[in-house]
Motif scaffolding. Sequence first.
Motif, PDB file in Angstrom:
ATOM      1  N   LEU A 117       7.501  14.030  42.245  1.00 33.53           N
ATOM      2  CA  LEU A 117       8.597  13.884  43.192  1.00 33.53           C
ATOM      3  C   LEU A 117       9.505  12.748  42.721  1.00 33.53           C
ATOM      4  CD1 LEU A 117       9.340  15.288  45.893  1.00 33.53           C
ATOM      5  CD2 LEU A 117       8.158  13.413  47.062  1.00 33.53           C
ATOM      6  N   HIS A 118      10.832  12.993  42.713  1.00 35.29           N
ATOM      7  CA  HIS A 118      11.760  12.000  42.170  1.00 35.29           C
ATOM      8  C   HIS A 118      13.148  12.194  42.772  1.00 35.29           C
ATOM      9  CE1 HIS A 118      12.509  15.563  39.675  1.00 35.29           C
ATOM     10  NE2 HIS A 118      13.712  15.049  39.422  1.00 35.29           N
ATOM     11  N   ILE A 119      14.060  11.287  42.419  1.00 31.07           N
ATOM     12  CA  ILE A 119      15.468  11.449  42.737  1.00 31.07           C
ATOM     13  C   ILE A 119      16.251  11.428  41.426  1.00 31.07           C
ATOM     14  CG2 ILE A 119      15.172  10.335  44.980  1.00 31.07           C
ATOM     15  CD1 ILE A 119      16.680   7.898  43.816  1.00 31.07           C
ATOM     16  N   ASP A 120      17.528  11.811  41.479  1.00 34.36           N
ATOM     17  CA  ASP A 120      18.335  11.875  40.264  1.00 34.36           C
ATOM     18  C   ASP A 120      19.269  10.675  40.088  1.00 34.36           C
ATOM     19  OD1 ASP A 120      17.271  14.279  39.412  1.00 34.36           O
ATOM     20  OD2 ASP A 120      18.766  15.488  40.452  1.00 34.36           O
ATOM     21  N   THR A 121      19.297   9.768  41.076  1.00 35.44           N
ATOM     22  CA  THR A 121      20.185   8.614  40.989  1.00 35.44           C
ATOM     23  C   THR A 121      19.433   7.414  40.424  1.00 35.44           C
ATOM     24  OG1 THR A 121      21.424   9.384  42.916  1.00 35.44           O
ATOM     25  CG2 THR A 121      21.735   7.100  42.275  1.00 35.44           C
TER      26      THR A 121
END
Length: 263
Positions: A117-121
């Motif tokens: 699970l991650h974010i792109d920013t």
Amino acid sequence: MQFTDSHREEFDREGCVILKNVISCEHAIEIRNIVHSLAETEKRYGDSYFYEFDKSGKTQRVWNLVNKHKEFRELLETSIIDKFMNYIFDRETRHQKYFLSSFQANILYSGAARQKLHIDTPFPEPLPPWPAKANSIWFLDDFTEANGATEYLPGSHKLSNKPTKSDDKECDLMKACGPAGSVLITHGNLWHRAGGNNTSESRTALLCSFAASYAREIANEEDHSIVINKEIIDSFSPHLNTVLGIGHGIKSGSQFDHTKVRS
């Protein structure tokens, strides 16, 4: 396809929205075939990239698509994507509101493991309440429960923190399922991951990422790779190259020039 108020409302609420039938299923298959031809060529030339997180070696990326076929360049002209990005990155400015950050293909072969699970920013916490990044995920195959459809936590783009290892294990995620030819628009702060592919067939997508133009306006007020003569650039030390951002790209990827698969 029209850009509607319901698209805006769902994106603002959920942090993502699926735009169905942006291109035809037949067109998606044509582009998928191009991607797989590129992927096979890169493997043949020893120039392929497989993600290390997937220890089975079944998640392949094909980078720098703008350079590799006109079909990818034409997708960047898609009106509804432009309208959506102008909405996401809207602000008072004389400049272009967004720029392309990266454009690559992602192939999940049969048995590919899910991502974390991650974010792109790539911002430190606390995350800003405005979007600095956004992604468009083009479905070149149907995205299903079983073949690795993007998983996400609705509304998580409003959080100021990134997901932790415990979040990765405990969050109750939704799956973005839809037919080939659809595009999933995601906020850069949305908690998400590619699912695992538990089918006998590969699952292919394009990852077309955009960023707010103010980041480039601040960090690249003068485009040093263009305004400085090449012979001077060639004389730079590694440190000077780094400070000036010459050749910068955290995911520069393959630069191969195999003309049989480029157009």
